[in-house]
Scaffold this motif. Sequence first.
Motif, PDB file in Angstrom:
ATOM      1  N   THR A   1       0.825  -1.206   0.000  1.00 56.37           N
ATOM      2  CA  THR A   1       0.000   0.000   0.000  1.00 56.37           C
ATOM      3  C   THR A   1       0.862   1.261   0.000  1.00 56.37           C
ATOM      4  OG1 THR A   1      -1.810  -1.127   1.119  1.00 56.37           O
ATOM      5  CG2 THR A   1      -1.773   1.273   1.284  1.00 56.37           C
ATOM      6  N   ALA A   2       1.957   1.242   0.751  1.00 52.74           N
ATOM      7  CA  ALA A   2       2.840   2.402   0.848  1.00 52.74           C
ATOM      8  C   ALA A   2       3.763   2.542  -0.367  1.00 52.74           C
ATOM      9  CB  ALA A   2       3.683   2.308   2.117  1.00 52.74           C
ATOM     10  N   THR A   3       3.888   1.482  -1.149  1.00 54.14           N
ATOM     11  CA  THR A   3       4.854   1.458  -2.243  1.00 54.14           C
ATOM     12  C   THR A   3       4.165   0.995  -3.528  1.00 54.14           C
ATOM     13  OG1 THR A   3       6.400   0.715  -0.548  1.00 54.14           O
ATOM     14  CG2 THR A   3       7.194   0.698  -2.800  1.00 54.14           C
ATOM     15  N   PRO A   4       3.527   1.913  -4.233  1.00 52.68           N
ATOM     16  CA  PRO A   4       2.781   1.521  -5.443  1.00 52.68           C
ATOM     17  C   PRO A   4       3.598   0.730  -6.457  1.00 52.68           C
ATOM     18  CG  PRO A   4       2.282   3.783  -4.843  1.00 52.68           C
ATOM     19  CD  PRO A   4       3.415   3.331  -3.945  1.00 52.68           C
ATOM     20  N   GLU A   5       4.909   0.936  -6.512  1.00 56.80           N
ATOM     21  CA  GLU A   5       5.715   0.185  -7.486  1.00 56.80           C
ATOM     22  C   GLU A   5       5.663  -1.321  -7.215  1.00 56.80           C
ATOM     23  OE1 GLU A   5      10.268   0.254  -6.787  1.00 56.80           O
ATOM     24  OE2 GLU A   5       9.538   2.053  -5.775  1.00 56.80           O
ATOM     25  N   LEU A   6       5.420  -1.714  -5.961  1.00 57.20           N
ATOM     26  CA  LEU A   6       5.332  -3.145  -5.643  1.00 57.20           C
ATOM     27  C   LEU A   6       4.008  -3.747  -6.094  1.00 57.20           C
ATOM     28  CD1 LEU A   6       7.069  -3.236  -2.164  1.00 57.20           C
ATOM     29  CD2 LEU A   6       8.000  -3.906  -4.394  1.00 57.20           C
ATOM     30  N   ALA A   7       2.976  -2.923  -6.216  1.00 55.94           N
ATOM     31  CA  ALA A   7       1.721  -3.421  -6.768  1.00 55.94           C
ATOM     32  C   ALA A   7       1.902  -3.763  -8.245  1.00 55.94           C
ATOM     33  CB  ALA A   7       0.620  -2.382  -6.585  1.00 55.94           C
ATOM     34  N   ILE A   8       2.758  -3.007  -8.922  1.00 59.37           N
ATOM     35  CA  ILE A   8       3.041  -3.248 -10.340  1.00 59.37           C
ATOM     36  C   ILE A   8       4.019  -4.415 -10.504  1.00 59.37           C
ATOM     37  CG2 ILE A   8       4.052  -2.229 -12.431  1.00 59.37           C
ATOM     38  CD1 ILE A   8       3.149   0.523 -11.247  1.00 59.37           C
ATOM     39  N   HIS A   9       4.994  -4.514  -9.582  1.00 57.64           N
ATOM     40  CA  HIS A   9       6.030  -5.550  -9.653  1.00 57.64           C
ATOM     41  C   HIS A   9       6.049  -6.356  -8.339  1.00 57.64           C
ATOM     42  CE1 HIS A   9       7.582  -3.524 -13.208  1.00 57.64           C
ATOM     43  NE2 HIS A   9       7.609  -2.389 -12.528  1.00 57.64           N
ATOM     44  N   PRO A  10       5.030  -7.175  -8.079  1.00 60.74           N
ATOM     45  CA  PRO A  10       4.946  -7.879  -6.794  1.00 60.74           C
ATOM     46  C   PRO A  10       6.087  -8.871  -6.550  1.00 60.74           C
ATOM     47  CG  PRO A  10       3.247  -8.668  -8.303  1.00 60.74           C
ATOM     48  CD  PRO A  10       3.896  -7.478  -8.952  1.00 60.74           C
ATOM     49  N   ALA A  11       6.730  -9.357  -7.593  1.00 61.22           N
ATOM     50  CA  ALA A  11       7.827 -10.311  -7.413  1.00 61.22           C
ATOM     51  C   ALA A  11       9.059  -9.670  -6.782  1.00 61.22           C
ATOM     52  CB  ALA A  11       8.198 -10.949  -8.753  1.00 61.22           C
ATOM     53  N   ARG A  12       9.103  -8.345  -6.730  1.00 61.15           N
ATOM     54  CA  ARG A  12      10.231  -7.655  -6.108  1.00 61.15           C
ATOM     55  C   ARG A  12      10.166  -7.682  -4.582  1.00 61.15           C
ATOM     56  NH1 ARG A  12      10.809  -2.165  -9.696  1.00 61.15           N
ATOM     57  NH2 ARG A  12      11.339  -3.174 -11.674  1.00 61.15           N
ATOM     58  N   LEU A  13       9.032  -8.085  -4.039  1.00 60.18           N
ATOM     59  CA  LEU A  13       8.869  -8.181  -2.580  1.00 60.18           C
ATOM     60  C   LEU A  13       8.866  -9.645  -2.187  1.00 60.18           C
ATOM     61  CD1 LEU A  13       8.252  -7.106   0.255  1.00 60.18           C
ATOM     62  CD2 LEU A  13       5.834  -7.020  -0.405  1.00 60.18           C
ATOM     63  N   ARG A  14       9.874 -10.021  -1.420  1.00 58.82           N
ATOM     64  CA  ARG A  14       9.976 -11.410  -0.947  1.00 58.82           C
ATOM     65  C   ARG A  14      10.072 -11.399   0.566  1.00 58.82           C
ATOM     66  NH1 ARG A  14      13.902 -14.077  -5.471  1.00 58.82           N
ATOM     67  NH2 ARG A  14      12.564 -13.519  -7.224  1.00 58.82           N
ATOM     68  N   MET A  15       9.432 -12.363   1.189  1.00 56.43           N
ATOM     69  CA  MET A  15       9.435 -12.457   2.646  1.00 56.43           C
ATOM     70  C   MET A  15       9.701 -13.902   3.037  1.00 56.43           C
ATOM     71  SD  MET A  15       6.056 -10.096   3.237  1.00 56.43           S
ATOM     72  CE  MET A  15       6.364  -9.406   4.847  1.00 56.43           C
ATOM     73  N   TRP A  16      10.480 -14.073   4.098  1.00 60.43           N
ATOM     74  CA  TRP A  16      10.712 -15.414   4.624  1.00 60.43           C
ATOM     75  C   TRP A  16      10.999 -15.317   6.117  1.00 60.43           C
ATOM     76  CZ3 TRP A  16      14.303 -12.757   1.846  1.00 60.43           C
ATOM     77  CH2 TRP A  16      15.573 -12.604   2.404  1.00 60.43           C
ATOM     78  N   VAL A  17      10.847 -16.447   6.767  1.00 62.72           N
ATOM     79  CA  VAL A  17      11.028 -16.555   8.211  1.00 62.72           C
ATOM     80  C   VAL A  17      12.267 -17.373   8.494  1.00 62.72           C
ATOM     81  CG1 VAL A  17      10.046 -17.597  10.301  1.00 62.72           C
ATOM     82  CG2 VAL A  17       8.562 -16.351   8.716  1.00 62.72           C
ATOM     83  N   ASP A  18      13.054 -16.920   9.475  1.00 58.56           N
ATOM     84  CA  ASP A  18      14.112 -17.770  10.008  1.00 58.56           C
ATOM     85  C   ASP A  18      14.177 -17.565  11.513  1.00 58.56           C
ATOM     86  OD1 ASP A  18      15.545 -15.398  10.306  1.00 58.56           O
ATOM     87  OD2 ASP A  18      17.097 -15.897   8.877  1.00 58.56           O
ATOM     88  N   ARG A  19      14.961 -18.403  12.147  1.00 55.22           N
ATOM     89  CA  ARG A  19      15.098 -18.394  13.606  1.00 55.22           C
ATOM     90  C   ARG A  19      13.748 -18.493  14.310  1.00 55.22           C
ATOM     91  NH1 ARG A  19      20.119 -14.177  14.430  1.00 55.22           N
ATOM     92  NH2 ARG A  19      21.381 -15.127  12.821  1.00 55.22           N
ATOM     93  N   GLY A  20      12.870 -19.311  13.765  1.00 51.43           N
ATOM     94  CA  GLY A  20      11.540 -19.480  14.341  1.00 51.43           C
ATOM     95  C   GLY A  20      11.553 -20.411  15.543  1.00 51.43           C
ATOM     96  N   GLU A  21      10.693 -20.094  16.483  1.00 50.52           N
ATOM     97  CA  GLU A  21      10.514 -20.919  17.681  1.00 50.52           C
ATOM     98  C   GLU A  21       9.028 -21.011  17.986  1.00 50.52           C
ATOM     99  OE1 GLU A  21      14.587 -19.632  20.064  1.00 50.52           O
ATOM    100  OE2 GLU A  21      12.669 -18.847  20.742  1.00 50.52           O
TER     101      GLU A  21
END
Length: 163
Positions: A13-33
């Motif tokens: 929402t804050a970054t309209p360019e990511l709505a156009i290019h959603p593959a540029r935003l990646r998320m992952w989890v590490d050090r999970g407990e």
Amino acid sequence: MNKIDTLRAAIVTATPELAIHPARLRMWVDRGEVEARQTASGSFGFSFRLNVLIMELATDVSVISAAIIQWLRVNQPDRLAPGNKAFTFDVDILDNDTVDLLIEIQITQQISRQPAPGGGFTLTYLPEPDPLFGDDLGLGGVAPAPNLVAVSADGESILPHGG
């Protein structure tokens, strides 16, 4: 882990360019407990580091930071407490206009486990408590302490004077 989905939505929402290019935003989890409790219900919680990678970002990093801080206020208010780091970040400057941005945020998520009628169970992601109180309420959302009107020591009135 619904906090991941809501953070993704806040950043897009804050970054309209990511709505156009959603593959540029990646998320992952590490050090999970998993924080399991010895309760009858079997409720539990997650604690993990969420990594947010935005590639070829042309939007100012401050815009992303402002969006994340607003998200933290609702979803992870403990990160905004004095002495805590809200999140960490690394920037790889690609050219005068774009960067790769890596953000790391420590997240907790509490999950309620309730028995379901007829067997099985229901899992519910619990919201964070609102860390802000109304101006007319005291700590914990209760009525504020009454105003101090007098102080005395050894039977002598200190405040108000002569009272």
